[in-house]
Motif scaffolding. Structure first.
Motif, PDB file in Angstrom:
ATOM      1  N   VAL A 157      -9.508   5.581  -3.412  1.00  0.00           N
ATOM      2  CA  VAL A 157      -9.803   6.937  -2.664  1.00  0.00           C
ATOM      3  C   VAL A 157     -10.587   6.623  -1.733  1.00  0.00           C
ATOM      4  O   VAL A 157     -11.604   5.886  -1.496  1.00  0.00           O
ATOM      5  CB  VAL A 157     -10.535   7.942  -3.759  1.00  0.00           C
ATOM      6  CG1 VAL A 157     -10.792   9.211  -3.111  1.00  0.00           C
ATOM      7  CG2 VAL A 157      -9.569   8.014  -5.094  1.00  0.00           C
ATOM      8  N   ALA A 158     -10.357   7.262  -0.445  1.00  0.00           N
ATOM      9  CA  ALA A 158     -10.889   7.236   0.741  1.00  0.00           C
ATOM     10  C   ALA A 158     -11.158   8.613   1.194  1.00  0.00           C
ATOM     11  O   ALA A 158     -10.557   9.500   0.790  1.00  0.00           O
ATOM     12  CB  ALA A 158     -10.131   6.365   1.779  1.00  0.00           C
ATOM     13  N   GLN A 159     -12.192   8.741   2.296  1.00  0.00           N
ATOM     14  CA  GLN A 159     -12.522   9.868   2.943  1.00  0.00           C
ATOM     15  C   GLN A 159     -12.201   9.799   4.435  1.00  0.00           C
ATOM     16  O   GLN A 159     -12.866   8.866   5.042  1.00  0.00           O
ATOM     17  CB  GLN A 159     -13.893  10.479   2.579  1.00  0.00           C
ATOM     18  CG  GLN A 159     -13.981  10.848   1.115  1.00  0.00           C
ATOM     19  CD  GLN A 159     -15.731  11.246   0.851  1.00  0.00           C
ATOM     20  OE1 GLN A 159     -16.172  11.545   1.658  1.00  0.00           O
ATOM     21  NE2 GLN A 159     -16.077  10.762  -0.282  1.00  0.00           N
ATOM     22  N   GLY A 160     -11.682  10.942   4.932  1.00  0.00           N
ATOM     23  CA  GLY A 160     -11.416  10.736   6.375  1.00  0.00           C
ATOM     24  C   GLY A 160      -9.965  11.461   6.817  1.00  0.00           C
ATOM     25  O   GLY A 160      -9.329  11.976   6.102  1.00  0.00           O
ATOM     26  N   ARG A 161      -9.866  11.161   7.882  1.00  0.00           N
ATOM     27  CA  ARG A 161      -8.264  11.561   8.335  1.00  0.00           C
ATOM     28  C   ARG A 161      -7.378  10.484   8.091  1.00  0.00           C
ATOM     29  O   ARG A 161      -7.544   9.356   8.076  1.00  0.00           O
ATOM     30  CB  ARG A 161      -8.551  11.298  10.123  1.00  0.00           C
ATOM     31  CG  ARG A 161      -7.040  11.693  10.507  1.00  0.00           C
ATOM     32  CD  ARG A 161      -6.989  11.936  11.905  1.00  0.00           C
ATOM     33  NE  ARG A 161      -8.207  13.161  12.540  1.00  0.00           N
ATOM     34  CZ  ARG A 161      -7.810  14.370  12.670  1.00  0.00           C
ATOM     35  NH1 ARG A 161      -6.495  14.617  12.287  1.00  0.00           N
ATOM     36  NH2 ARG A 161      -8.675  15.295  12.932  1.00  0.00           N
ATOM     37  N   PRO A 162      -6.412  10.903   7.082  1.00  0.00           N
ATOM     38  CA  PRO A 162      -5.483  10.211   6.491  1.00  0.00           C
ATOM     39  C   PRO A 162      -4.758   8.969   7.249  1.00  0.00           C
ATOM     40  O   PRO A 162      -4.879   7.967   6.733  1.00  0.00           O
ATOM     41  CB  PRO A 162      -4.426  11.256   5.987  1.00  0.00           C
ATOM     42  CG  PRO A 162      -5.160  12.556   5.864  1.00  0.00           C
ATOM     43  CD  PRO A 162      -6.082  12.486   7.065  1.00  0.00           C
ATOM     44  N   SER A 163      -4.325   9.414   8.267  1.00  0.00           N
ATOM     45  CA  SER A 163      -3.700   8.325   9.168  1.00  0.00           C
ATOM     46  C   SER A 163      -4.580   7.002   9.569  1.00  0.00           C
ATOM     47  O   SER A 163      -4.434   5.912   9.225  1.00  0.00           O
ATOM     48  CB  SER A 163      -2.910   8.679  10.434  1.00  0.00           C
ATOM     49  OG  SER A 163      -3.779   9.344  11.157  1.00  0.00           O
ATOM     50  N   VAL A 164      -5.919   7.537   9.879  1.00  0.00           N
ATOM     51  CA  VAL A 164      -6.917   6.477  10.224  1.00  0.00           C
ATOM     52  C   VAL A 164      -7.064   5.689   8.896  1.00  0.00           C
ATOM     53  O   VAL A 164      -7.421   4.718   9.093  1.00  0.00           O
ATOM     54  CB  VAL A 164      -8.098   7.233  11.043  1.00  0.00           C
ATOM     55  CG1 VAL A 164      -9.147   6.173  11.159  1.00  0.00           C
ATOM     56  CG2 VAL A 164      -7.534   7.733  12.174  1.00  0.00           C
ATOM     57  N   GLU A 165      -7.537   6.339   7.811  1.00  0.00           N
ATOM     58  CA  GLU A 165      -7.934   5.702   6.757  1.00  0.00           C
ATOM     59  C   GLU A 165      -6.806   4.762   6.239  1.00  0.00           C
ATOM     60  O   GLU A 165      -7.102   3.745   5.644  1.00  0.00           O
ATOM     61  CB  GLU A 165      -8.544   6.743   5.539  1.00  0.00           C
ATOM     62  CG  GLU A 165      -9.687   7.412   5.938  1.00  0.00           C
ATOM     63  CD  GLU A 165     -10.689   6.389   6.453  1.00  0.00           C
ATOM     64  OE1 GLU A 165     -11.117   5.684   5.727  1.00  0.00           O
ATOM     65  OE2 GLU A 165     -11.518   6.730   7.564  1.00  0.00           O
ATOM     66  N   VAL A 166      -5.557   5.256   6.086  1.00  0.00           N
ATOM     67  CA  VAL A 166      -4.454   4.353   5.490  1.00  0.00           C
ATOM     68  C   VAL A 166      -4.396   2.893   6.516  1.00  0.00           C
ATOM     69  O   VAL A 166      -4.365   1.853   6.130  1.00  0.00           O
ATOM     70  CB  VAL A 166      -2.980   5.135   5.813  1.00  0.00           C
ATOM     71  CG1 VAL A 166      -1.941   4.059   5.536  1.00  0.00           C
ATOM     72  CG2 VAL A 166      -2.999   6.266   4.800  1.00  0.00           C
ATOM     73  N   VAL A 167      -4.546   2.981   7.870  1.00  0.00           N
ATOM     74  CA  VAL A 167      -4.397   1.978   8.830  1.00  0.00           C
ATOM     75  C   VAL A 167      -5.665   1.032   8.643  1.00  0.00           C
ATOM     76  O   VAL A 167      -5.543  -0.292   8.375  1.00  0.00           O
ATOM     77  CB  VAL A 167      -4.400   2.295  10.234  1.00  0.00           C
ATOM     78  CG1 VAL A 167      -4.430   1.204  11.093  1.00  0.00           C
ATOM     79  CG2 VAL A 167      -2.877   2.973  10.476  1.00  0.00           C
ATOM     80  N   LYS A 168      -6.895   1.836   8.516  1.00  0.00           N
ATOM     81  CA  LYS A 168      -7.953   1.007   8.089  1.00  0.00           C
ATOM     82  C   LYS A 168      -8.064  -0.035   6.908  1.00  0.00           C
ATOM     83  O   LYS A 168      -8.208  -0.895   6.882  1.00  0.00           O
ATOM     84  CB  LYS A 168      -9.102   1.952   8.197  1.00  0.00           C
ATOM     85  CG  LYS A 168     -10.366   1.401   7.839  1.00  0.00           C
ATOM     86  CD  LYS A 168     -11.593   2.434   8.123  1.00  0.00           C
ATOM     87  CE  LYS A 168     -12.785   1.761   7.561  1.00  0.00           C
ATOM     88  NZ  LYS A 168     -13.980   2.848   7.407  1.00  0.00           N
ATOM     89  N   TYR A 169      -7.601   0.961   5.589  1.00  0.00           N
ATOM     90  CA  TYR A 169      -7.530   0.204   4.389  1.00  0.00           C
ATOM     91  C   TYR A 169      -6.385  -0.994   4.612  1.00  0.00           C
ATOM     92  O   TYR A 169      -6.651  -2.081   3.809  1.00  0.00           O
ATOM     93  CB  TYR A 169      -6.949   1.197   3.320  1.00  0.00           C
ATOM     94  CG  TYR A 169      -7.115   0.785   1.988  1.00  0.00           C
ATOM     95  CD1 TYR A 169      -8.307   0.910   1.209  1.00  0.00           C
ATOM     96  CD2 TYR A 169      -6.067  -0.024   1.637  1.00  0.00           C
ATOM     97  CE1 TYR A 169      -8.299   0.315  -0.035  1.00  0.00           C
ATOM     98  CE2 TYR A 169      -6.056  -0.627   0.455  1.00  0.00           C
ATOM     99  CZ  TYR A 169      -7.160  -0.373  -0.423  1.00  0.00           C
ATOM    100  OH  TYR A 169      -7.253  -1.007  -1.912  1.00  0.00           O
ATOM    101  N   ALA A 170      -5.208  -0.666   5.155  1.00  0.00           N
ATOM    102  CA  ALA A 170      -4.397  -1.853   5.222  1.00  0.00           C
ATOM    103  C   ALA A 170      -5.042  -3.032   6.015  1.00  0.00           C
ATOM    104  O   ALA A 170      -4.691  -4.279   5.513  1.00  0.00           O
ATOM    105  CB  ALA A 170      -3.094  -1.185   5.949  1.00  0.00           C
ATOM    106  N   LEU A 230       0.919  -1.282  -0.050  1.00  0.00           N
ATOM    107  CA  LEU A 230      -0.135  -0.147  -0.051  1.00  0.00           C
ATOM    108  C   LEU A 230       0.753   1.247   0.019  1.00  0.00           C
ATOM    109  O   LEU A 230       1.739   1.512   0.804  1.00  0.00           O
ATOM    110  CB  LEU A 230      -0.806  -0.055   1.200  1.00  0.00           C
ATOM    111  CG  LEU A 230      -1.785   1.255   1.388  1.00  0.00           C
ATOM    112  CD1 LEU A 230      -2.836   1.443   0.361  1.00  0.00           C
ATOM    113  CD2 LEU A 230      -2.565   1.129   2.874  1.00  0.00           C
ATOM    114  N   VAL A 231       0.451   2.158  -0.751  1.00  0.00           N
ATOM    115  CA  VAL A 231       1.577   3.367  -1.156  1.00  0.00           C
ATOM    116  C   VAL A 231       0.110   4.311  -0.729  1.00  0.00           C
ATOM    117  O   VAL A 231      -0.316   4.903  -1.694  1.00  0.00           O
ATOM    118  CB  VAL A 231       2.116   3.652  -2.114  1.00  0.00           C
ATOM    119  CG1 VAL A 231       2.871   5.009  -2.292  1.00  0.00           C
ATOM    120  CG2 VAL A 231       3.176   2.571  -2.430  1.00  0.00           C
ATOM    121  N   PRO A 232       0.142   5.140   0.189  1.00  0.00           N
ATOM    122  CA  PRO A 232      -0.503   6.436   0.456  1.00  0.00           C
ATOM    123  C   PRO A 232      -0.024   7.453  -0.261  1.00  0.00           C
ATOM    124  O   PRO A 232       1.287   7.822  -0.088  1.00  0.00           O
ATOM    125  CB  PRO A 232      -0.639   6.572   1.786  1.00  0.00           C
ATOM    126  CG  PRO A 232       0.181   5.390   2.517  1.00  0.00           C
ATOM    127  CD  PRO A 232       0.720   4.700   1.653  1.00  0.00           C
TER     128      PRO A 232
END
Length: 161
Positions: free
Chosen positions: A106-119, A8-10
């Protein structure tokens, strides 16, 4: 050591994010893996350098137009930002390519939270992300997406300057 096949590359479309994508392409080439390039729309913190002035101006116009005169709703403004992000992701993926499969999201929200959630939800083996190299004082006041992801992710995180 486990082979990193799902990377994953944010991205915020910055130079440091481009550097992270370059490193991820190298790793995916060696491991036979694939990359997902993820952009998180943080509506509370939109800046003109994130998606470009056109998207920002459109959002401002839509949000400032009286509803009786509006041809778009605020929801459509988010759709416009999402479409702009998807286009930028496609361009970044095409530029990085190198024979590696690169999906986009593409996701919406707080970046760090969404990156961890997606992972967590997508079985990511490794997160490769750029950092802007703020000083410790800068991180204390502004926070750092990379710092938060490192602390919260359940998979390894590689940070690229």
């Amino acid at each position: 050591m486990e082979i990193m096949k799902n990377i994953l590359v944010p991205t915020d479309f910055s130079d440091s994010a481009s550097g992270a994508l370059e490193q991820a392409v190298k790793l995916a080439t060696l491991s036979g893996g694939r990359i997902t390039l993820l952009h998180v729309i943080f509506l509370e913190k939109i800046k003109d350098d994130l998606l470009g002035l056109d998207a920002l101006e459109n959002l401002a116009r839509v949000l400032n137009t009286p509803s009786s005169e509006a041809t778009h709703t605020p929801t459509n403004a988010v759709d416009t930002l999402t479409e702009a992000a998807q286009q930028r992701l496609k361009e970044a993926a095409a530029k990085a390519g190198g024979g590696v499969k690169i999906d986009t999201a593409v996701a919406q929200g707080r970046p760090s939270v969404e990156v961890v959630k997606y992972a967590g939800e997508n079985g990511v083996d490794l997160i490769v992300m750029g950092t802007h190299g703020r000083s410790p004082i800068g991180r204390a006041f502004l926070g750092s997406v990379a710092d938060n992801v490192i602390r919260q992710a359940e998979c390894p995180v590689m940070v690229v300057r």
